[in-house]
Design an enzyme around this catalytic site. Structure first.
Site, PDB file in Angstrom:
ATOM      1  N   GLY A 277       0.848  -1.190   0.000  1.00  0.00           N
ATOM      2  CA  GLY A 277       0.000   0.000   0.000  1.00  0.00           C
ATOM      3  C   GLY A 277       0.878   1.232   0.000  1.00  0.00           C
ATOM      4  O   GLY A 277       1.031   1.931  -1.002  1.00  0.00           O
ATOM      5  N   ARG A 278       1.528   1.437   1.149  1.00  0.00           N
ATOM      6  CA  ARG A 278       2.323   2.647   1.365  1.00  0.00           C
ATOM      7  C   ARG A 278       3.392   2.866   0.294  1.00  0.00           C
ATOM      8  O   ARG A 278       3.601   3.972  -0.160  1.00  0.00           O
ATOM      9  CB  ARG A 278       2.995   2.536   2.741  1.00  0.00           C
ATOM     10  CG  ARG A 278       3.706   3.781   3.201  1.00  0.00           C
ATOM     11  CD  ARG A 278       4.502   3.482   4.473  1.00  0.00           C
ATOM     12  NE  ARG A 278       3.739   2.807   5.494  1.00  0.00           N
ATOM     13  CZ  ARG A 278       3.104   3.419   6.507  1.00  0.00           C
ATOM     14  NH1 ARG A 278       3.165   4.715   6.623  1.00  0.00           N
ATOM     15  NH2 ARG A 278       2.421   2.715   7.406  1.00  0.00           N
ATOM     16  N   ARG A 314      -1.056  11.388  10.800  1.00  0.00           N
ATOM     17  CA  ARG A 314       0.109  10.534  11.076  1.00  0.00           C
ATOM     18  C   ARG A 314       1.063  11.092  12.137  1.00  0.00           C
ATOM     19  O   ARG A 314       1.490  10.340  13.002  1.00  0.00           O
ATOM     20  CB  ARG A 314       0.848  10.200   9.772  1.00  0.00           C
ATOM     21  CG  ARG A 314      -0.027   9.410   8.775  1.00  0.00           C
ATOM     22  CD  ARG A 314       0.762   8.835   7.615  1.00  0.00           C
ATOM     23  NE  ARG A 314       1.692   7.837   8.086  1.00  0.00           N
ATOM     24  CZ  ARG A 314       2.974   8.050   8.296  1.00  0.00           C
ATOM     25  NH1 ARG A 314       3.512   9.204   8.008  1.00  0.00           N
ATOM     26  NH2 ARG A 314       3.733   7.092   8.772  1.00  0.00           N
ATOM     27  N   CYS A 346      -8.079  22.742  17.999  1.00  0.00           N
ATOM     28  CA  CYS A 346      -7.953  23.159  19.393  1.00  0.00           C
ATOM     29  C   CYS A 346      -7.457  22.046  20.307  1.00  0.00           C
ATOM     30  O   CYS A 346      -8.163  21.618  21.221  1.00  0.00           O
ATOM     31  CB  CYS A 346      -9.277  23.717  19.865  1.00  0.00           C
ATOM     32  SG  CYS A 346      -9.697  25.156  18.881  1.00  0.00           S
ATOM     33  N   TYR A 375      -2.155   6.790   3.803  1.00  0.00           N
ATOM     34  CA  TYR A 375      -2.659   7.000   5.167  1.00  0.00           C
ATOM     35  C   TYR A 375      -2.763   8.496   5.474  1.00  0.00           C
ATOM     36  O   TYR A 375      -2.534   8.930   6.599  1.00  0.00           O
ATOM     37  CB  TYR A 375      -1.782   6.239   6.191  1.00  0.00           C
ATOM     38  CG  TYR A 375      -1.639   4.775   5.815  1.00  0.00           C
ATOM     39  CD1 TYR A 375      -2.727   3.912   5.936  1.00  0.00           C
ATOM     40  CD2 TYR A 375      -0.450   4.274   5.276  1.00  0.00           C
ATOM     41  CE1 TYR A 375      -2.627   2.585   5.545  1.00  0.00           C
ATOM     42  CE2 TYR A 375      -0.343   2.945   4.882  1.00  0.00           C
ATOM     43  CZ  TYR A 375      -1.432   2.103   5.016  1.00  0.00           C
ATOM     44  OH  TYR A 375      -1.345   0.791   4.625  1.00  0.00           O
TER      45      TYR A 375
HETATM   46  C1  LIG Z   1      -2.306  -2.488   5.835  1.00  0.00           C
HETATM   47  C2  LIG Z   1      -2.171  -3.771   5.139  1.00  0.00           C
HETATM   48  C3  LIG Z   1      -1.381  -3.875   3.991  1.00  0.00           C
HETATM   49  C4  LIG Z   1      -0.583  -2.720   3.433  1.00  0.00           C
HETATM   50  O1  LIG Z   1       0.442  -2.282   4.260  1.00  0.00           O
HETATM   51  P1  LIG Z   1       1.474  -1.198   3.680  1.00  0.00           P
HETATM   52  O2  LIG Z   1       2.388  -0.952   4.798  1.00  0.00           O
HETATM   53  O3  LIG Z   1       0.686   0.014   3.320  1.00  0.00           O
HETATM   54  O4  LIG Z   1       2.148  -1.797   2.509  1.00  0.00           O
HETATM   55  C5  LIG Z   1      -1.346  -5.077   3.330  1.00  0.00           C
HETATM   56  N1  LIG Z   1      -2.037  -6.151   3.781  1.00  0.00           N
HETATM   57  C6  LIG Z   1      -2.796  -6.103   4.881  1.00  0.00           C
HETATM   58  C7  LIG Z   1      -3.540  -7.302   5.312  1.00  0.00           C
HETATM   59  C8  LIG Z   1      -2.877  -4.917   5.609  1.00  0.00           C
HETATM   60  O5  LIG Z   1      -3.629  -4.855   6.699  1.00  0.00           O
END
Ligand SMILES: *Cc1c(COP(=O)(O)O)cnc(C)c1O
Length: 421
Positions: A277-278, A314, A346, A375
């Site tokens: 993802g990230r 974050r 605030c 995120y």
């Molecule tokens: C959050 C998550 C990901 C992605 O994690 P990243 O650090 O953004 O790559 C992949 N698989 C599962 C099951 C997750 O919960």
């Protein structure tokens, strides 16, 4: 690498100067680079070249449908963790057979949704979930392919809130009980066991924990095959970290991660799925904010921005570091001074960073938070009745608003005051 560079003294997103977007949509806003998203996805494809694989983008990191469509058009699958994400992936045009359903608390309704609309596989995380999924599948006269997520009890060496692979975490089944639970799954009507799933955490900056986990999965694959299971797919999760501070040592590259995967599970004759993802979305996005005030405090100065913790949680939530740079490139050798950079919300938690050296800035100047594509927008809220900030996608020299800023009335009119009050 990203596509946010200074040109003629102005920070650009690809070929678009950021002040132009700011003038169009107002601040604060998120901006994403199509070229960077594409490149990051392709890095993983190149890294896994030679073994059957599907890169399933973890859409919880940034789930705007424009981002999903861009990645799906490149061939990506999606890792979804809720019924809402499932429907969103579908709305973006992702076919069911490219959607993997993860998550520790799937409800009956979510299972029905996925089975009805089609799913590549469900990643099962517990025995009660296995039982319910079997019942739902049988009642719909379907057989659903599953993996079972194992908890390998590996320390991912990341922030505690995003570590998921230690035995005390809520995720997966204990790996020590895997043979027993896979055995039970094999005799559960409605499900077909096809593989093993593991995900040990997020923002990992070292390959060693991945290696430890994948070696355990490889070993388990052999044991389960001896028990008669047809293990043909390994879902190896996501979690590869990104450089948040340009000055720090860079985390491992996707190519090294791919080599590790090939080394640990490459000879098992399995299809590999990964769920980054990230690494795909993080450095593909900036958050742009304007300085409202430069305030002199007791012994410290504050840059008060129009973006706040509700827009980018974050720093407050994970003590996360983001590079913050002026959109107008500072003169070479410009003097720097330390500021606490804060938002207008605030509470004191609304602090992006303390005592960060910044070049001179005045009210109205724009700043960019780097590495804000993952995120960021997805975790934003309307705290303090602040509307969700717009998201913009840039590709080459054009840009489009891919989520507009809602009018304050939209927020206010959502409340219902009972007539008996
Ligand atoms: C959050 C998550 C990901 C992605 O994690 P990243 O650090 O953004 O790559 C992949 N698989 C599962 C099951 C997750 O919960």
């Amino acid at each position: 690498m990203d596509h946010f560079l200074y040109r003629n003294g102005i920070l650009h997103a690809e070929d678009v100067p950021l002040p132009q977007i700011a003038a169009d949509v107002g601040t604060p806003f998120y901006v994403y680079s199509a070229a960077t998203l594409t490149r990051h996805y392709q890095l993983f494809k190149e890294a896994l070249d030679g073994i059957p694989n599907l890169v399933c983008y973890a859409m919880k990191s940034n789930s705007n449908q424009a981002v999903l469509k861009l990645l799906a058009d490149l061939g990506a699958g999606m890792d979804v963790v809720s019924g809402g994400e499932y429907l969103r992936a579908k709305a973006a045009g992702v076919p069911g057979d490219r959607i993997v359903f993860s998550g520790v608390g799937k409800t009956r309704a979510e299972m029905e949704l996925a089975l009805g609309g089609g799913v590549r596989q469900v990643n099962v995380e517990s025995e009660p979930e296995l039982e319910l999924l079997g019942q739902v599948a049988v009642s719909m006269e379907k057989t659903v392919p599953i993996t079972i997520r194992v908890n390998p009890d590996v320390d991912a060496k990341t922030h505690a809130k995003i570590a998921t692979g230690k035995s005390e975490n809520k995720f997966g089944i204990p790996i020590a009980r895997a043979r027993e639970i896979f055995g039970r799954a094999a005799s559960t009507p409605g499900v077909q066991v096809i593989g093993i799933d593991v995900h040990i955490g997020s923002q990992l900056t070292d390959l060693a924990p991945f290696e430890a986990a994948y070696l355990k999965v490889a070993e388990l694959t052999h044991r389960l095959r001896e028990d008669g299971h047809d293990i043909k797919r390994l879902d190896l999760g996501g979690g590869l970290g990104i450089p948040y501070a340009r000055s720090n040592e860079a985390p491992p590259l996707p190519m090294d991660y791919g080599a590790l995967i090939k080394r640990t599970v490459g000879d098992l004759g399995v299809e590999v799925e990964i769920e980054p993802g990230r690494l795909i979305s993080g450095n593909a996005g900036l958050m742009i904010a304007a300085v409202i005030y430069v305030k002199q405090g007791e012994g410290r100065d504050f840059l008060i921005l129009d973006a706040a913790m509700n827009d980018l949680i974050r720093p407050a939530m994970y003590d996360a570091y983001h590079d913050i740079v002026p959109v107008a490139e500072p003169e070479p050798g410009a003097e720097q001074a330390p500021y606490d950079i804060v938002g207008p919300v605030c509470e004191s938690g609304d602090t992006f960073t303390k005592q960060r050296d910044m070049p001179p800035l005045t009210a109205g100047d724009l700043v960019a938070f780097r590495s804000a594509g993952a995120y960021g927008a997805v975790m934003s809220s309307e705290y303090n009745t602040r509307p969700l900030i717009p998201e913009v996608l840039v590709k080459g020299d054009h840009f489009a608003v891919i989520r507009p800023r809602p009018a304050i009335d939209e927020i206010i009119n959502r409340d219902i005051v009972p007539e008996w009050l």
